[in-house]
Design an enzyme around this catalytic site. Sequence first.
Site, PDB file in Angstrom:
ATOM      1  N   GLU A 170      12.366 -22.590  57.966  1.00  0.00           N
ATOM      2  CA  GLU A 170      12.717 -22.972  59.571  1.00  0.00           C
ATOM      3  C   GLU A 170      14.154 -23.679  59.670  1.00  0.00           C
ATOM      4  O   GLU A 170      14.317 -25.063  59.791  1.00  0.00           O
ATOM      5  CB  GLU A 170      11.847 -24.199  59.744  1.00  0.00           C
ATOM      6  CG  GLU A 170      10.191 -23.795  59.836  1.00  0.00           C
ATOM      7  CD  GLU A 170       9.231 -24.849  59.897  1.00  0.00           C
ATOM      8  OE1 GLU A 170       8.177 -24.399  60.110  1.00  0.00           O
ATOM      9  OE2 GLU A 170       9.700 -26.048  60.064  1.00  0.00           O
ATOM     10  N   GLU A 355       3.371 -19.942  58.273  1.00  0.00           N
ATOM     11  CA  GLU A 355       2.852 -21.210  58.398  1.00  0.00           C
ATOM     12  C   GLU A 355       1.972 -21.203  59.576  1.00  0.00           C
ATOM     13  O   GLU A 355       2.423 -20.863  60.600  1.00  0.00           O
ATOM     14  CB  GLU A 355       3.788 -22.534  58.505  1.00  0.00           C
ATOM     15  CG  GLU A 355       4.543 -22.653  57.014  1.00  0.00           C
ATOM     16  CD  GLU A 355       5.563 -23.763  57.131  1.00  0.00           C
ATOM     17  OE1 GLU A 355       5.179 -24.520  57.878  1.00  0.00           O
ATOM     18  OE2 GLU A 355       6.384 -23.947  56.400  1.00  0.00           O
TER      19      GLU A 355
END
Length: 444
Positions: A170, A355
């Site tokens: 991320e 995720e």
Amino acid sequence: MSSLTFARSAFPDGFTFGAATSAYQIEGHAHGGAGPTHWDSFAATPGNVVRAEDGARACDHYHRWESDLDLIRDAGFDSYRFSTSWARVLPEGRGAPNPEGLDFYDRLVDGMLERGIKPFATLYHWELPQPLADLGGWRNRDIADWFADFTTLIMGRIGDRVHAAAPINEPWCVGWLSHFMGLHAPGLRDIRATARAMHHVLLAHGRSIQAMRALGMDNLGAVMNFEYPFPADDSPEAAQAARTYDGYYNRWFLSGVLKKGYPADVLAGLGPHMPTGWQDDFDTIATPVDWLGVNYYTCKRIAPRPDQPWPHLEEVPGPLPKTAMDWEIYPDGLHHFLTWIHREFDSGLPIYVTENGMASYDELQDGAVPDPARIDYLNSHLGAVQRAIADGVPVAGYFIWSLMDNYEWALGYEKRFGLVHVDFDTLERTPKASWHALAKALRA
């Protein structure tokens, strides 16, 4: 007990089901010779983290990894997406490695293979060694070379046995959340620091991919997070605000890696603050990858704030049902990003949902943990994945966040994302109803 509405047979042959965690959130950073991180400093500063909690003990995965891997195996998962801690391997960020840290990841990977679990490694999930933070951290261009050296060291040890690897989890959180919003370490609210971090995180990603290629590794990916931005109303100003949010959240990092450039609407704000010579780095940033990872949780409602500096926007509450994070539940957003990435970037690359999951208010009741809301969440989001596959998107796998309740960064230990309940006093693990439902579905 609620059940999942799918079986493994509803997905293509070879589709990977897995669970995900990160090092600092579960390992227990006080153990095994790990060095200090900027997260330890951030958490030790009043007001940054709920109850000033840190990852010193976390879930004590450092000592309990064998039984934790058994939980992954017994759920029927194919893969485990784990991360390595830079400060555990290199306590100073550079220089002399910590043998205990290297040995730990050696044992962990071997333990996965012994249980028939494919290791999906992430090299960095936010715990920067404090000595590198002292040198400017992600603001300092040298971090790309420091990170490449760390990559060579850790993957020189375990890279021959991991199934897949990605450098950084991320980038938006590393760059924007941490340097513009100040909600993660190092806790800055500085647009100049943000512009540099947003660029250097991608430069480090590219250098890390190159370092792994030099070791002969393949099946290397890029993992980015996405949020679906709704305009807060029907005005042109709200539409523009949502577009700007989409730019710095969803388009910036993908565009750098896959299109060798940044969105013009985001450069309108960040351009004056970018590091010298940034335009010359895209050959490195765009070093080819073998797959893309999509982390997706929620949508946001974006309202214009013309009275504020760029990006001239704010988030406002939305009407959909929410998780314990106060995040709206919007599975159509996952379908959108899977189809949009495949169409817009035309890379042909396999896409993993690396995720997806929810925090809920899970409590132990008579030795069990009912979590029907999580089962509903998984059903709806796996349904979105199935729709994307039917639309021709090469979705290769789905990883649930998270294997177990853990340290949820600035929110401490109270937000429970796990398939497995953790009692943070005794550290006892109790598989939740969602874990049992998954085990049934994956073995069907």
